[in-house]
Structures are given as C-alpha cells and as structure tokens.
Motif scaffolding. Structure first.
Motif, mmCIF file in Angstrom:
data_model
loop_
_atom_site.group_PDB
_atom_site.id
_atom_site.type_symbol
_atom_site.label_atom_id
_atom_site.label_comp_id
_atom_site.label_asym_id
_atom_site.label_seq_id
_atom_site.Cartn_x
_atom_site.Cartn_y
_atom_site.Cartn_z
ATOM 1 N N MET A 164 0.835 -0.998 0.052
ATOM 2 C CA MET A 164 0.096 -0.026 0.073
ATOM 3 C C MET A 164 0.772 1.180 -0.014
ATOM 4 O O MET A 164 0.572 2.121 -0.598
ATOM 5 N N ASP A 165 2.012 1.045 0.624
ATOM 6 C CA ASP A 165 2.679 2.456 0.618
ATOM 7 C C ASP A 165 3.460 2.852 -0.699
ATOM 8 O O ASP A 165 3.261 4.352 -0.796
ATOM 9 N N LYS A 166 3.531 1.968 -1.364
ATOM 10 C CA LYS A 166 4.223 2.464 -2.670
ATOM 11 C C LYS A 166 3.329 2.493 -3.943
ATOM 12 O O LYS A 166 3.341 3.045 -4.928
ATOM 13 N N GLY A 167 2.396 1.860 -3.635
ATOM 14 C CA GLY A 167 0.971 1.711 -4.731
ATOM 15 C C GLY A 167 0.618 0.583 -4.844
ATOM 16 O O GLY A 167 1.096 -0.510 -4.835
ATOM 17 N N LEU A 168 -0.793 0.478 -4.902
ATOM 18 C CA LEU A 168 -1.675 -0.808 -5.057
ATOM 19 C C LEU A 168 -3.093 -0.487 -5.687
ATOM 20 O O LEU A 168 -3.655 0.251 -5.168
ATOM 21 N N THR A 169 -3.522 -1.481 -6.498
ATOM 22 C CA THR A 169 -4.832 -1.303 -7.205
ATOM 23 C C THR A 169 -5.171 -2.593 -7.004
ATOM 24 O O THR A 169 -4.566 -3.792 -7.518
ATOM 25 N N LEU A 170 -6.368 -2.920 -6.229
ATOM 26 C CA LEU A 170 -6.792 -4.115 -6.141
ATOM 27 C C LEU A 170 -8.306 -4.471 -7.131
ATOM 28 O O LEU A 170 -9.237 -3.337 -6.926
ATOM 29 N N PHE A 171 -8.457 -5.597 -7.347
ATOM 30 C CA PHE A 171 -9.630 -5.886 -8.310
ATOM 31 C C PHE A 171 -10.329 -6.939 -7.583
ATOM 32 O O PHE A 171 -9.874 -7.972 -7.600
ATOM 33 N N ALA A 172 -11.498 -6.764 -6.953
ATOM 34 C CA ALA A 172 -12.156 -7.455 -5.935
ATOM 35 C C ALA A 172 -13.299 -8.172 -6.542
ATOM 36 O O ALA A 172 -14.224 -7.205 -6.991
ATOM 37 N N PRO A 173 -13.391 -9.338 -6.980
ATOM 38 C CA PRO A 173 -14.708 -10.025 -7.488
ATOM 39 C C PRO A 173 -15.827 -9.972 -6.421
ATOM 40 O O PRO A 173 -15.647 -10.180 -5.227
ATOM 41 N N THR A 174 -17.007 -9.667 -7.037
ATOM 42 C CA THR A 174 -18.368 -9.735 -6.061
ATOM 43 C C THR A 174 -18.585 -10.895 -5.735
ATOM 44 O O THR A 174 -17.979 -11.975 -6.244
ATOM 45 N N ASP A 175 -19.401 -11.253 -4.861
ATOM 46 C CA ASP A 175 -19.827 -12.539 -4.489
ATOM 47 C C ASP A 175 -20.372 -13.321 -5.552
ATOM 48 O O ASP A 175 -20.389 -14.312 -5.585
ATOM 49 N N ASP A 176 -21.248 -12.386 -6.284
ATOM 50 C CA ASP A 176 -21.925 -13.233 -7.480
ATOM 51 C C ASP A 176 -20.908 -13.781 -8.521
ATOM 52 O O ASP A 176 -21.405 -14.728 -9.239
ATOM 53 N N ALA A 177 -19.829 -13.159 -8.476
ATOM 54 C CA ALA A 177 -18.831 -13.631 -9.405
ATOM 55 C C ALA A 177 -18.224 -15.043 -9.128
ATOM 56 O O ALA A 177 -17.982 -15.752 -9.846
ATOM 57 N N PHE A 178 -18.336 -15.290 -7.639
ATOM 58 C CA PHE A 178 -17.896 -16.663 -7.440
ATOM 59 C C PHE A 178 -19.063 -17.730 -7.722
ATOM 60 O O PHE A 178 -18.761 -18.906 -7.521
ATOM 61 N N HIS A 179 -20.073 -17.276 -7.991
ATOM 62 C CA HIS A 179 -21.132 -18.407 -8.473
ATOM 63 C C HIS A 179 -21.336 -18.326 -10.097
ATOM 64 O O HIS A 179 -22.560 -18.834 -10.472
ATOM 65 N N ALA A 180 -20.661 -17.873 -10.797
ATOM 66 C CA ALA A 180 -20.550 -17.721 -11.985
ATOM 67 C C ALA A 180 -20.547 -19.177 -12.768
ATOM 68 O O ALA A 180 -19.734 -19.953 -12.143
ATOM 69 N N LYS A 181 -21.467 -19.154 -13.688
ATOM 70 C CA LYS A 181 -21.485 -20.622 -14.420
ATOM 71 C C LYS A 181 -20.282 -20.816 -15.206
ATOM 72 O O LYS A 181 -19.645 -19.959 -15.848
ATOM 73 N N GLY A 182 -19.646 -21.903 -14.865
ATOM 74 C CA GLY A 182 -18.467 -22.369 -15.737
ATOM 75 C C GLY A 182 -17.160 -22.019 -14.772
ATOM 76 O O GLY A 182 -16.071 -22.261 -15.361
ATOM 77 N N LEU A 183 -17.173 -21.359 -13.843
ATOM 78 C CA LEU A 183 -15.965 -20.779 -12.920
ATOM 79 C C LEU A 183 -15.251 -22.193 -12.507
ATOM 80 O O LEU A 183 -15.984 -23.089 -11.712
#
Length: 429
Positions: free
Chosen positions: A216-235
């Motif tokens: 975090m101190d130097k730089g961070l970008t986080l891509f957080a999947p939503t809860d629905d993403a973990f129930h996607a078909k074919g995951l």
C-alpha cells in the motif's frame, strides 16, 4: 454542382480531422515548459488528476506557482491534494476575455470535484466573479465564501478545448480535506461492505492480505470480484487449488501501482500484477470502450464495476468476474460443483506473506469524463480585500518519472477521420 458538393465533403472531412486532433491535449507536457509550476505539475502526476484533465475535450486548469502550491500541500495527504486539484479544474472553457465578460458579472461553474460524487450539494462548483478594479475572483460555492483566489495571467490557450490560467491561491472550503485514508481503512470491512465477502475471506485465510498491506505504501490497485462472481457458471473449482496456487490467484487480482479508473483507460500493453514473475507471466491488460473498462486475462474479460476506494496511492475496484490467469487455468479446468463455488479450502495453511514486488513502471494514461452538472449562476458579490498573503517558498517535489500521455481516443479518431478524408478525396475528386 456535383463536383462542388464532392469538394465540400472533402473539406468537411479534413476539418473534422483537424478538430478531433485539437481535442487531444497533455497538461503535464504543457506545464513542463514552465519551471514555476513544477510542483503543481508533479502533484498532477502523483494523484493522476492529469489523466482526468487529459480526458476532457473542454477544460480549464487553474494552476498555482510553486510557492502557493507548497503552502497548500504542507499538511495534506495525497488524497486531500487530489481533491484540491480537482476543485481547481473547471469543466468549461475560460480565457481572459470570457472571464472579464461574465453574464451578470458572476457565475457558478462545475469542477472535476463535482464528478466524484463526494461533493455535497453545489460544493463541487466554483464561483467566478468580476471584482472591482478589473480583477476576477474565484471562491467555493459555499454561501458567503471569500474570494481566496484571483486570476493572475493566462498560461496556455487552445480555443475552445483547453485553457491554463494562473491563479494566486488555492480554492478551499470546510470539509474539502476530509478524504478517507487508505492507511486507516479496514480493507476486509471495506470489501465486505462492497459485496465482496468471499474475496475478503480468501485473502484473510490465505494470508495474502498481508501482501496487499505491504504494497500500500508504494502503490496498490485491487480488483475484488463480487460475491456473484464466485457463483458464475463455468467458474473452475477453486477448492482444488493448492495453497500456493490460491496465493498466486489472489495476488493476480492486484497491481503494484496506483491506477484509478481514469488511468486504467489509457494503459497499453501488459500490466504486471503482484503475481507476475517476468516475461509477461501473470500480466493483465486493459480493454476500454467509452466509460467501460475491463481487465483481460487472455482467457476472459472482467468488467470494472465500481470503485470503492480511491485514496492515492491505493485504489480498490470491484469486478464482475474472477480473474483467471491462463498460467493456472489454461488447461480447461473443471468447474466447481453446484452450490460450492469458490469456498475457502478448509485445510489451506496460511503461507508466509510475500513481500510486494517493486512497483511496475507507470503507464501513460487517460480518462473519459462524467456528465456535466449545471447550477444557476451565483449572485454578484462585493469585492473583499484582495491582497493575497505571500505564500512561503517550498522545495520543489521531485518530478514524476512518467509523463501522462495525451488523449489516445482523440488522436486515433483524428487518424480515422483523416483516412476517410483521403479516401473521399481519392474517389470523388
């Protein structure tokens, strides 16, 4: 008659090419030619406000000299400085002539700060008023606000796309400098509130949250999947991943650099993630169409749905699907059983927290605007004492290593129209 019509079409196409090319501007490149604005320019790059400015086809940037800027930033976080710079960015074109001929002598104009959604009421607007003695003052939209800043001189004019004007002092109001700090943010609570509870549980159980915090101190970008993403078909069935592969997957969801949505739009080529090992492995790429931004893994694309934290140098975005690196899932992984998608492995030990890799080289970036907000003009105000206090001179900040690129969309569109013009000229003349 037909020949005259064809010539008119040809000239129109050339005119469109010239106009679209003129729309592309690069605020940091412009200010590099003025040493007196070097500190202001440095903060435009550090906060990525330069990308927001460059993405606007019509904008006026109110710039501060090094002395005024050093006084502003002396006790502020980068997040607060970013809000101050946004309030100094007007979403309309103002040159000296327009400033001195305001209808009724005063008007409210929208700023970049209004587009963030953080402004209360009209506080994302600025009051511009013609004052006594030919001066032009700038104040916040707060009722009764004093005119802290006055117009000093014009620095650059590109009618009617970009205007750069020097002003004497920053524009502020009570409550402007209250941006949330990433350092004080409970990341898991933030993710849970944003509808990313499964992702939050995974980063805690795997220990990857420590890797994020270290970055975090130097730089961070986080891509957080939503809860629905973990129930996607074919995951794929994530419970079949080893502990090490789960850590790699979660690190793949983060960049070791600060990249708000506006900046993501301008990144070209592969972007290293916290999981990257070199030679392009575990890199991501960006697909931007208009205001939509998606992350491309090489196997699938995931749309950036929202931004839940934008606090320089940390950005947290939600995405609508899990990012699946081809290095882990390129071999047709088996899908998760129904009702058991993406549960945390029960016996997965918490690995040692990996130290975050050094930040990746910054990319040239760009952003598309949100819609303008309109407000009625403010009533003319009497001139207060307009002699600004002398701002203390401060040491110039080190220049940002990267230059912000000019708007790629405007340039590519110009090239397209120019090509059409050439074809029209070749076939019709």
């Amino acid at each position: 008659m037909a020949a005259a019509y064809r010539r008119l079409l040809f000239l129109l196409a050339l005119s469109l090419a010239a106009v679209s090319a003129a729309r592309a501007h690069n605020i940091t490149a412009i200010l590099e030619g003025y040493s007196e604005y070097s500190l202001y320019n440095s903060y435009l790059s550090q906060t990525k406000v330069c990308d927001e400015i460059n993405s606007r086809s019509t904008v006026t940037s109110l710039v501060l000299t090094n002395g005024a800027m050093s006084s502003l930033v002396s006790n502020l976080s980068l997040a607060d400085v970013k809000n101050a710079l946004r309030l100094l960015t007007l979403l309309d074109y103002y040159d000296p002539k327009k400033l001195h001929s305001l209808h009724g002598g005063s008007e409210l104009t929208t700023t970049l700060y209004q587009t963030t959604g953080d402004a209360s009421g009209d506080m994302g607007h600025v009051n511009i008023t013609n004052l006594r003695g030919g001066k032009v003052g700038f104040a916040s939209a707060q009722p009764g606000a004093k005119f802290q800043a006055t117009y000093t001189k014009s620095v650059k004019e590109e009618p009617y796309n970009l205007s750069v004007l020097e002003v004497s002092d920053p524009i502020t109001f009570p409550g402007l400098f209250t941006a949330a700090s990433a350092a004080s943010t409970n990341l898991t609570a933030l993710l849970e509130k944003a509808g990313c509870k499964r992702f939050a549980a995974l980063i805690v159980s795997s220990g990857v949250i420590k890797t994020y915090q270290a970055a975090m101190d130097k730089g961070l970008t986080l891509f957080a999947p939503t809860d629905d993403a973990f129930h996607a078909k074919g995951l794929p069935d994530l419970t079949k991943l080893t502990a090490a592969d789960l850590v790699t997957l979660l690190e793949y969801h983060a960049l070791p650099q600060y990249a708000p949505k506006a900046s993501l739009k301008t990144i070209r080529g592969g972007i290293p993630t916290l999981a990257s090992t070199g030679k392009g492995k575990y890199d991501l790429s960006v697909v931007a169409r208009g205001d939509d931004v998606s992350m491309d893994t090489g196997m699938d694309k995931s749309r950036v749905a929202s931004t839940v934290l934008d606090d320089t140098p940390v950005a947290v975005h939600t995405v609508d699907s899990v990012l699946l690196p081809r290095e882990l899932f390129g071999g047709a992984p088996s899908p998760a059983p129904a009702g058991a998608a993406a549960d945390t492995p029960a016996s997965a030990p918490a690995p040692e927290a990996a130290s975050a890799p050094a930040p990746a080289p910054k990319q040239h970036e760009k952003k598309k605007p949100k819609g303008k907000s309109h407000s009625p003009p403010a009533p003319p105000a009497d001139s207060p004492d307009m002699a600004p206090a002398d701002a203390p001179e401060g040491d110039e900040a080190d220049k940002a290593d990267d230059k912000s690129g000019a708007v790629a969309v405007g340039t590519s569109f110009a090239a397209m129209v120019a090509s059409v013009a050439a074809l029209v000229g070749a076939s019709l003349l």
